[in-house]
Design an enzyme around this catalytic site. Sequence first.
Site, short mmCIF file in Angstrom:
data_model
loop_
_atom_site.label_atom_id
_atom_site.label_comp_id
_atom_site.label_asym_id
_atom_site.label_seq_id
_atom_site.Cartn_x
_atom_site.Cartn_y
_atom_site.Cartn_z
N SER A 8 42.92 37.10 33.66
CA SER A 8 42.39 38.11 32.91
C SER A 8 43.33 38.87 31.95
O SER A 8 44.13 38.38 31.10
CB SER A 8 41.59 39.28 33.56
OG SER A 8 40.78 40.11 32.88
N THR A 9 43.87 40.30 32.05
CA THR A 9 44.55 40.93 31.29
C THR A 9 45.97 40.26 31.36
O THR A 9 46.44 40.20 32.64
CB THR A 9 44.50 42.41 31.85
OG1 THR A 9 42.92 42.83 31.98
CG2 THR A 9 45.42 43.41 30.93
N HIS B 116 38.97 35.55 31.24
CA HIS B 116 38.31 36.52 30.90
C HIS B 116 38.25 36.79 29.35
O HIS B 116 39.01 37.48 28.76
CB HIS B 116 38.25 37.77 31.34
CG HIS B 116 38.04 37.85 32.79
ND1 HIS B 116 38.07 38.78 33.73
CD2 HIS B 116 37.16 37.00 33.63
CE1 HIS B 116 37.92 38.66 35.04
NE2 HIS B 116 37.32 37.46 34.98
N MET C 105 42.93 42.65 35.54
CA MET C 105 42.62 43.81 35.99
C MET C 105 41.16 43.49 36.91
O MET C 105 40.60 42.45 36.70
CB MET C 105 42.09 44.97 35.27
CG MET C 105 41.12 44.48 34.14
SD MET C 105 41.01 45.53 32.87
CE MET C 105 39.81 46.66 33.49
N ASP D 247 38.04 39.86 40.38
CA ASP D 247 37.19 38.88 40.11
C ASP D 247 38.07 37.52 40.82
O ASP D 247 39.23 37.65 40.38
CB ASP D 247 36.96 38.40 38.81
CG ASP D 247 36.04 37.23 38.47
OD1 ASP D 247 35.20 36.96 39.40
OD2 ASP D 247 36.12 36.62 37.36
#
Length: 396
Positions: A212-213, A240, A333, A336
């Site tokens: 993600s991030t 994401h 972050m 998940d």
Amino acid sequence: MSLASFKAASSSPPPSPIDPIKVMVVDNAVVVRGLVGRWISEETDMKLVASHRSGREAVADIAKVNPDVVILDIEMPDMDGITALPLIIQAKRDVMVLMASTLTRRNAEISLKCLSLGAADYVPKPETNAGVTTSPAFKREILDKVRALGRRRKISGRAFRAASPAGSPAAAAAPRVSSPSIAPQSVGFNDSGFKLRAMGTTIPKVLLIGSSTGGPQALTTVLKALGSFIDRVPVLITQHMPPTFTTILAEHAAKASGRPAAEGRDGEPIQAGRIYVAPGGKHMVVRKTGGTNVIHLEDGPPINFCKPAVDPLFTSAAQAWGAQTFGCVLTGMGHDGAHGAGDIVAAGGSVIAQDEATSVVWGMPGAVAQAGHACAVLPIDQIAPKIMRVFSGDRS
């Protein structure tokens, strides 16, 4: 700490913060500046320190107001976001920059380019000002990302750009960081210790990656290092990202690895030597059809506030490949992937996670490590070598 406790700690602002996250908003649209600025000001752990309509104003003010996080628009008069970004980082190398742009092909390309130049993350904006004012999802994403990046900035005392290319402005500005043998304390955790699992005894046949991030930079690092190794196995990635962004991410993955990469297509057989990227707005899972593992795209609700989400990919792959499943959770972050990682290890497979020192945000990999699902927690430059050793039969 239990996963439930981690989720609560990582999603709630701290009470009565002594040192709030200082935020600068830079956007051409007065409506967006005013609205986002108000959202920031209403949060008890954040403080709006500046609001500007152009990159030039932001660059001139950055040293004076000393923000932790800058929300930077791409399309602005006088000086746009991609021009302002390296100047902002040069003026304050420890700042976290969150790019903001509407979902066009051009802006998606620019946003991913900004990540390679040192931006920490991006957030897609609704296409109209009216959409900005009526989108609770946009507000939540802005505040969640500002909070995660601001906390990371304050904990580390510096912004860490894990995979900035050598010679880029970010690489020149970023301090060198050595990775500790035990990850330092992370937001939401009461202690820094976690227990590693033994590696599975079966040689894997599929590589799954969730991120993600900070993920696009980390993915580039891993895929470039894997290179021709990918000829031996299929690689399935959930990052994401919204639509359009995932299309471009797949193109970048192909360029980094030198191997075919594309968004997964419903019903597509999964083959070694190819990279499959979950398309934005769909969950990518694995289904067995006539004895063959195929891609299946689902249009269900978001999972862990994400669509695509990592958990359904990991869980479905564990059901399809069992003990031959290998998962890797990179920077991001939230939490998940933690549930899906548990399903992989329950099936006899193995999972590794990126360490905190090289993660932009140690949420997803931290959740996997703290839940006891990880066989190894490694800096980003050690992830690919570890993967290749495990797929070659090394169980250490």
